[in-house]
Scaffold this motif. Structure first.
Motif, PDB file in Angstrom:
ATOM      1  N   ILE A 255       0.863  -1.186   0.000  1.00  0.00           N
ATOM      2  CA  ILE A 255       0.000   0.000   0.000  1.00  0.00           C
ATOM      3  C   ILE A 255       0.896   1.230   0.000  1.00  0.00           C
ATOM      4  O   ILE A 255       1.590   1.513   0.975  1.00  0.00           O
ATOM      5  CB  ILE A 255      -0.917   0.021   1.238  1.00  0.00           C
ATOM      6  CG1 ILE A 255      -1.773  -1.240   1.255  1.00  0.00           C
ATOM      7  CG2 ILE A 255      -1.795   1.266   1.217  1.00  0.00           C
ATOM      8  CD1 ILE A 255      -2.684  -1.336   2.443  1.00  0.00           C
ATOM      9  N   ALA A 256       0.909   1.940  -1.114  1.00  0.00           N
ATOM     10  CA  ALA A 256       1.795   3.095  -1.232  1.00  0.00           C
ATOM     11  C   ALA A 256       0.973   4.373  -1.337  1.00  0.00           C
ATOM     12  O   ALA A 256      -0.042   4.408  -2.024  1.00  0.00           O
ATOM     13  CB  ALA A 256       2.679   2.950  -2.461  1.00  0.00           C
ATOM     14  N   THR A 257       1.411   5.389  -0.623  1.00  0.00           N
ATOM     15  CA  THR A 257       0.741   6.679  -0.679  1.00  0.00           C
ATOM     16  C   THR A 257       1.644   7.673  -1.386  1.00  0.00           C
ATOM     17  O   THR A 257       2.823   7.787  -1.060  1.00  0.00           O
ATOM     18  CB  THR A 257       0.437   7.194   0.739  1.00  0.00           C
ATOM     19  OG1 THR A 257      -0.197   6.157   1.470  1.00  0.00           O
ATOM     20  CG2 THR A 257      -0.466   8.401   0.691  1.00  0.00           C
ATOM     21  N   VAL A 258       1.101   8.372  -2.349  1.00  0.00           N
ATOM     22  CA  VAL A 258       1.857   9.434  -3.001  1.00  0.00           C
ATOM     23  C   VAL A 258       1.268  10.760  -2.542  1.00  0.00           C
ATOM     24  O   VAL A 258       0.115  11.071  -2.817  1.00  0.00           O
ATOM     25  CB  VAL A 258       1.791   9.315  -4.537  1.00  0.00           C
ATOM     26  CG1 VAL A 258       2.457  10.521  -5.181  1.00  0.00           C
ATOM     27  CG2 VAL A 258       2.462   8.038  -4.985  1.00  0.00           C
ATOM     28  N   HIS A 259       2.071  11.501  -1.818  1.00  0.00           N
ATOM     29  CA  HIS A 259       1.582  12.763  -1.286  1.00  0.00           C
ATOM     30  C   HIS A 259       1.762  13.861  -2.307  1.00  0.00           C
ATOM     31  O   HIS A 259       2.626  13.798  -3.167  1.00  0.00           O
ATOM     32  CB  HIS A 259       2.330  13.119  -0.003  1.00  0.00           C
ATOM     33  CG  HIS A 259       2.096  12.141   1.089  1.00  0.00           C
ATOM     34  ND1 HIS A 259       0.998  12.192   1.889  1.00  0.00           N
ATOM     35  CD2 HIS A 259       2.806  11.054   1.478  1.00  0.00           C
ATOM     36  CE1 HIS A 259       1.043  11.189   2.740  1.00  0.00           C
ATOM     37  NE2 HIS A 259       2.132  10.485   2.513  1.00  0.00           N
ATOM     38  N   GLN A 260       0.963  14.862  -2.132  1.00  0.00           N
ATOM     39  CA  GLN A 260       0.972  15.946  -3.100  1.00  0.00           C
ATOM     40  C   GLN A 260       2.333  16.629  -3.158  1.00  0.00           C
ATOM     41  O   GLN A 260       2.887  16.836  -4.224  1.00  0.00           O
ATOM     42  CB  GLN A 260      -0.114  16.936  -2.713  1.00  0.00           C
ATOM     43  CG  GLN A 260      -0.350  17.990  -3.744  1.00  0.00           C
ATOM     44  CD  GLN A 260      -1.361  18.989  -3.236  1.00  0.00           C
ATOM     45  OE1 GLN A 260      -2.175  18.677  -2.391  1.00  0.00           O
ATOM     46  NE2 GLN A 260      -1.282  20.190  -3.758  1.00  0.00           N
TER      47      GLN A 260
ATOM     48  N   GLY B 211       5.409  19.986 -11.989  1.00  0.00           N
ATOM     49  CA  GLY B 211       4.654  19.355 -10.902  1.00  0.00           C
ATOM     50  C   GLY B 211       4.023  18.037 -11.332  1.00  0.00           C
ATOM     51  O   GLY B 211       4.038  17.056 -10.602  1.00  0.00           O
ATOM     52  N   GLY B 212       3.462  18.021 -12.546  1.00  0.00           N
ATOM     53  CA  GLY B 212       2.826  16.804 -13.052  1.00  0.00           C
ATOM     54  C   GLY B 212       3.827  15.693 -13.253  1.00  0.00           C
ATOM     55  O   GLY B 212       3.574  14.537 -12.925  1.00  0.00           O
ATOM     56  N   GLU B 213       4.991  16.072 -13.773  1.00  0.00           N
ATOM     57  CA  GLU B 213       6.032  15.066 -13.997  1.00  0.00           C
ATOM     58  C   GLU B 213       6.516  14.488 -12.669  1.00  0.00           C
ATOM     59  O   GLU B 213       6.782  13.299 -12.566  1.00  0.00           O
ATOM     60  CB  GLU B 213       7.203  15.681 -14.769  1.00  0.00           C
ATOM     61  CG  GLU B 213       6.874  15.945 -16.227  1.00  0.00           C
ATOM     62  CD  GLU B 213       7.957  16.727 -16.952  1.00  0.00           C
ATOM     63  OE1 GLU B 213       8.161  16.509 -18.134  1.00  0.00           O
ATOM     64  OE2 GLU B 213       8.602  17.595 -16.313  1.00  0.00           O
ATOM     65  N   ARG B 214       6.606  15.350 -11.663  1.00  0.00           N
ATOM     66  CA  ARG B 214       7.035  14.846 -10.348  1.00  0.00           C
ATOM     67  C   ARG B 214       6.043  13.832  -9.807  1.00  0.00           C
ATOM     68  O   ARG B 214       6.417  12.801  -9.272  1.00  0.00           O
ATOM     69  CB  ARG B 214       7.152  16.001  -9.347  1.00  0.00           C
ATOM     70  CG  ARG B 214       8.349  16.865  -9.610  1.00  0.00           C
ATOM     71  CD  ARG B 214       8.500  17.893  -8.520  1.00  0.00           C
ATOM     72  NE  ARG B 214       9.101  19.090  -9.072  1.00  0.00           N
ATOM     73  CZ  ARG B 214       9.506  20.120  -8.348  1.00  0.00           C
ATOM     74  NH1 ARG B 214       9.363  20.106  -7.039  1.00  0.00           N
ATOM     75  NH2 ARG B 214      10.049  21.161  -8.920  1.00  0.00           N
TER      76      ARG B 214
ATOM     77  N   GLU C  48      -4.708  13.964  -3.601  1.00  0.00           N
ATOM     78  CA  GLU C  48      -4.888  15.187  -4.384  1.00  0.00           C
ATOM     79  C   GLU C  48      -3.730  15.440  -5.340  1.00  0.00           C
ATOM     80  O   GLU C  48      -3.080  16.484  -5.279  1.00  0.00           O
ATOM     81  CB  GLU C  48      -5.052  16.391  -3.444  1.00  0.00           C
ATOM     82  CG  GLU C  48      -6.118  16.137  -2.394  1.00  0.00           C
ATOM     83  CD  GLU C  48      -6.982  17.347  -2.160  1.00  0.00           C
ATOM     84  OE1 GLU C  48      -6.682  18.424  -2.697  1.00  0.00           O
ATOM     85  OE2 GLU C  48      -8.002  17.200  -1.450  1.00  0.00           O
ATOM     86  N   PRO C  49      -3.495  14.500  -6.247  1.00  0.00           N
ATOM     87  CA  PRO C  49      -2.323  14.658  -7.120  1.00  0.00           C
ATOM     88  C   PRO C  49      -2.483  15.783  -8.125  1.00  0.00           C
ATOM     89  O   PRO C  49      -1.494  16.264  -8.668  1.00  0.00           O
ATOM     90  CB  PRO C  49      -2.227  13.303  -7.829  1.00  0.00           C
ATOM     91  CG  PRO C  49      -3.614  12.773  -7.816  1.00  0.00           C
ATOM     92  CD  PRO C  49      -4.248  13.277  -6.562  1.00  0.00           C
TER      93      PRO C  49
ATOM     94  N   PHE D 149      -7.947   7.490  -5.714  1.00  0.00           N
ATOM     95  CA  PHE D 149      -7.669   8.820  -6.216  1.00  0.00           C
ATOM     96  C   PHE D 149      -8.475   9.817  -5.401  1.00  0.00           C
ATOM     97  O   PHE D 149      -9.694   9.868  -5.494  1.00  0.00           O
ATOM     98  CB  PHE D 149      -8.037   8.843  -7.711  1.00  0.00           C
ATOM     99  CG  PHE D 149      -7.866  10.172  -8.399  1.00  0.00           C
ATOM    100  CD1 PHE D 149      -7.035  11.162  -7.895  1.00  0.00           C
ATOM    101  CD2 PHE D 149      -8.545  10.420  -9.581  1.00  0.00           C
ATOM    102  CE1 PHE D 149      -6.894  12.360  -8.552  1.00  0.00           C
ATOM    103  CE2 PHE D 149      -8.407  11.625 -10.243  1.00  0.00           C
ATOM    104  CZ  PHE D 149      -7.586  12.601  -9.734  1.00  0.00           C
ATOM    105  N   ILE D 150      -7.779  10.567  -4.575  1.00  0.00           N
ATOM    106  CA  ILE D 150      -8.462  11.550  -3.730  1.00  0.00           C
ATOM    107  C   ILE D 150      -8.473  12.890  -4.448  1.00  0.00           C
ATOM    108  O   ILE D 150      -7.437  13.359  -4.916  1.00  0.00           O
ATOM    109  CB  ILE D 150      -7.762  11.699  -2.359  1.00  0.00           C
ATOM    110  CG1 ILE D 150      -7.998  10.461  -1.524  1.00  0.00           C
ATOM    111  CG2 ILE D 150      -8.309  12.903  -1.598  1.00  0.00           C
ATOM    112  CD1 ILE D 150      -6.989   9.401  -1.695  1.00  0.00           C
ATOM    113  N   THR D 151      -9.616  13.490  -4.515  1.00  0.00           N
ATOM    114  CA  THR D 151      -9.695  14.775  -5.193  1.00  0.00           C
ATOM    115  C   THR D 151     -10.949  15.505  -4.739  1.00  0.00           C
ATOM    116  O   THR D 151     -11.857  14.897  -4.152  1.00  0.00           O
ATOM    117  CB  THR D 151      -9.728  14.593  -6.726  1.00  0.00           C
ATOM    118  OG1 THR D 151      -9.757  15.855  -7.342  1.00  0.00           O
ATOM    119  CG2 THR D 151     -10.936  13.778  -7.147  1.00  0.00           C
ATOM    120  N   HIS D 152     -11.000  16.807  -4.953  1.00  0.00           N
ATOM    121  CA  HIS D 152     -12.288  17.469  -4.813  1.00  0.00           C
ATOM    122  C   HIS D 152     -12.721  18.081  -6.137  1.00  0.00           C
ATOM    123  O   HIS D 152     -13.626  18.894  -6.192  1.00  0.00           O
ATOM    124  CB  HIS D 152     -12.284  18.498  -3.670  1.00  0.00           C
ATOM    125  CG  HIS D 152     -11.203  19.521  -3.782  1.00  0.00           C
ATOM    126  ND1 HIS D 152     -10.289  19.733  -2.781  1.00  0.00           N
ATOM    127  CD2 HIS D 152     -10.883  20.369  -4.754  1.00  0.00           C
ATOM    128  CE1 HIS D 152      -9.461  20.680  -3.155  1.00  0.00           C
ATOM    129  NE2 HIS D 152      -9.792  21.088  -4.344  1.00  0.00           N
TER     130      HIS D 152
END
Lengths: 373, 261
Positions: free
Chosen positions: B84-89, B151-154, B174-175, B203-206
């Motif tokens: 389970i991997a989390t990618v932070h903003q 930012g997107g590439e990161r 919130e990527p 995918f967390i988003t608002h």
């Protein structure tokens, strides 16, 4: 995925960079330029003053080596994102411990040195532990130790011997195996051979007639070279080196990726203390004694050498080779001013100017690397 | 897209912080190969929920099953090890370090030379270039600093890294929220690629439009509660928007703004 070719076509807005410019963007740039400059300068102004014969080279070589030893520690620590302002005091304190243990208490010198190293490493670990646990800036924590250790370096000999200088280590160190590791010389055969062939100066008369004036490579210089190489390899070629960069670059991101940031930082504080103690041990063996004021201001000189070498004060970026070049610039200039017959107090003026220049250059390089504007 | 068994099953999760009830009984199933969008306004409990999922928080009440087994993680590293991997903003990449050093940060490949083990830069550089090419990012070289990437590439590097190291569930916090239009499209395309490899993406988003662009299923959180999970095609952007905002108020507000929110 079917159309890899167009995806790899690239961004038309990224300007092509020349290989030359690419080669310039490295932390050592300032150090390389500075080294070339100072050597060129002193070759012109002090070329015939004896600065570049064997004794002259040994002279500034040893001073540079001193700077290098503490710069390597300060460099790795700064890349890991922290400072150690207690380096200078640690030099005075550790030297004093070696002298007290071996002269006042009469321990064998090897034991005095080993126990001193253990104490110094423990203090380094304590420095690091306090920094990572409290989250205080290392500037403040190690500033406290700057005063604490200097205080002890004065208090201990004052109380025990009623003086601030303890001599007599040379006699105690006679024939001691570990003392030779810090105060001895190597390659004496090579230097004799060089002297026999007339490539380096030999004594013309007296009891040492025929022997070279510089009769070997001091262990101080050996330590400096070994520490620079080991530091450079660890930083650039090992997993731990990657952790050092990561810890200083962004501790939180590093933790998220599973880097043991606290352990890395504490170990770097210990390594800085180790380097300071190597410096102290070499100095005590060279002078045959310890003084309370040894190592004064060395922490700043180490930091300046590191910054000249291209490390960022904010951490996460730098080079051991660069720091070594920074130290070399220091040694050459400090001694070169003497050879060139310039008032030696100007050294400090130079120090300030080159620091300013280096920081500005580093900021510029950082902008290029990260693409900030 | 409908595997028999959910990868993660979270049932009636409650999380209390002192007297504050952050989550009041949330249930969500995550299946492999799906992109599960978790929508919610600020303060809806999204962050608490994903932190519970990734092992940072322990739920006050409720069960979490990971691959059918009750899940217990002592710390986030266990979660990463389990897949389970989390990618932070923001907290994913180190700008001053090269892409390849970043890619292998914490997972450095080692090569033995005599008694010593060295960072295998050749391997790291090769793999990084390959993985980046797969994701459609054209690097000048593996030594290029992450700071020069957009930012997107990161985000894409971070996602590729997580997948490369065996993530089964990828939680993206919130990527796209700080990205421009084109960069967002790149990240959404990356999510699509990753999903097709069988990885479950949370995918967390608002942003409803970002969610609808790639999501297979949508769960809306509002004030610590879920209003159910909807499948793709069963729900419209307006409905999702209303559910996120808790219905009424936004409808009124939207009216006055001409329906542009």
């Amino acid at each position: 995925m079917t159309d890899v070719q167009t995806q790899v076509a690239g961004d038309e807005r990224i300007k092509h960079r020349s290989r030359f410019r690419e080669a310039l963007i490295r932390p050592e740039l300032g150090g390389i330029i500075g080294t070339i400059l100072v050597f060129a300068m002193f070759l012109i102004f002090a070329g015939d003053s004896g600065m570049f014969n064997s004794q002259g080279v040994l002279n500034w070589g040893q001073i540079s080596a001193q700077f290098m030893i503490i710069a390597v520690g300060a460099c790795l620590l700064m890349i890991a994102g922290e400072f150690d302002l207690s380096v200078g005091s640690m030099i005075g304190f550790a030297g004093m411990l070696i002298a007290i243990f071996s002269v006042t208490l009469g321990w064998p010198v090897w034991m005095a040195i080993i126990v001193t190293f253990v104490i110094a490493l423990a203090i380094g670990a304590l420095n690091g532990y306090i920094v990572v646990r409290t989250g205080l800036p290392s500037f403040i924590v190690t500033l406290a130790f700057l005063f604490i250790l200097r205080g002890f370096a004065i208090y201990l000999p004052q109380t025990i011997e009623r003086k601030t200088i303890i001599g007599g280590v040379s006699d105690a160190a006679q024939g001691d195996w570990l003392a030779a590791v810090f105060g001895g010389k190597i390659l004496t055969g090579l230097f004799q051979w060089l002297g026999d062939n007339g490539w380096i100066a030999v004594f013309e008369r007296g009891t040492r007639k025929g022997q070279p004036v510089v009769d070997g490579l001091p262990m101080l210089v050996v330590w400096a070279i070994v520490l620079v190489i080991v530091g450079h390899v660890i930083l650039t070629k090992t997993r731990f080196g990657n952790w050092i960069f990561a810890a200083g670059g962004d501790a939180e991101a590093a933790r998220n990726s599973g880097v043991p940031v606290n352990r890395v930082k504490i170990l770097m504080f210990m390594f800085t203390a180790f380097c300071a103690t190597v410096f102290a041990a070499c100095q005590v063996m060279e002078f045959g004694g310890a003084g309370s004021d040894r190592g004064l201001l060395k922490e700043f000189e180490a930091i300046i050498a590191v910054v000249i070498g291209g490390a960022l004060l904010t951490g996460g970026y730098g080079s051991v080779i660069g720091a070594a070049l920074g130290a070399l610039i220091f040694g050459v200039v400090q001694q070169g001013l003497f050879f060139a017959g310039v008032e030696s107090s100007l050294f400090r003026v130079f120090l300030g100017l080159i620091l300013l220049f280096a920081v500005i250059l580093n900021t510029y390089i950082r902008r290029i690397i990260t693409g900030e504007r | 897209m409908t595997s028999s068994q959910p990868l993660i099953r979270m049932q009636n999760i409650e999380k209390h912080f002192g007297s504050v009830i952050a989550l009041a009984g949330v249930s969500v199933d995550i299946y492999p190969g799906e992109c599960h969008c978790l929508l919610g306004d600020n303060g809806a409990g999204k962050s608490t929920f994903i932190k519970t999922m990734s092992g940072v928080h322990k739920p006050t009440k409720g069960d979490i099953l990971f691959e059918g087994q009750p899940m217990y993680f002592a710390d986030p590293r266990d979660a990463i090890a389990a897949g389970i991997a989390t990618v932070h903003q923001h907290l994913a990449m180190i700008p001053l370090m090269s892409v390849s050093r970043n890619f292998f940060m914490g997972n450095e490949p080692l090569r033995k030379i005599g008694p010593f083990r060295f960072f295998d830069h050749d391997y790291a550089n090769r793999v990084t270039m390959e993985e980046m090419r797969k994701m459609g990012i054209n690097l000048r070289g593996p030594e290029q600093a992450v700071g020069t990437l957009s930012g997107g590439e990161r985000q894409t590097v971070a996602i590729a890294r997580a997948v490369h190291f065996g993530a089964k569930v990828l939680i993206l916090d919130e990527p796209t929220s700080a990205l421009g239009v084109r960069q967002t499209a790149n990240v959404l395309a990356t999510i699509d690629k990753v999903r097709k490899q069988g990885v479950a993406v949370v995918f967390i988003t608002h942003n409803v439009r970002h969610a609808l662009a790639v999501g297979d299923r949508f769960t809306v959180l509002n004030r610590g509660q879920t209003l159910g999970t909807a499948k793709r095609g069963e729900i419209s952007a307006e409905e999702l928007q209303d559910m996120m905002a808790g219905g009424q108020e936004l409808a009124t507000l939207e009216g006055s703004l001409g329906g542009t929110v």
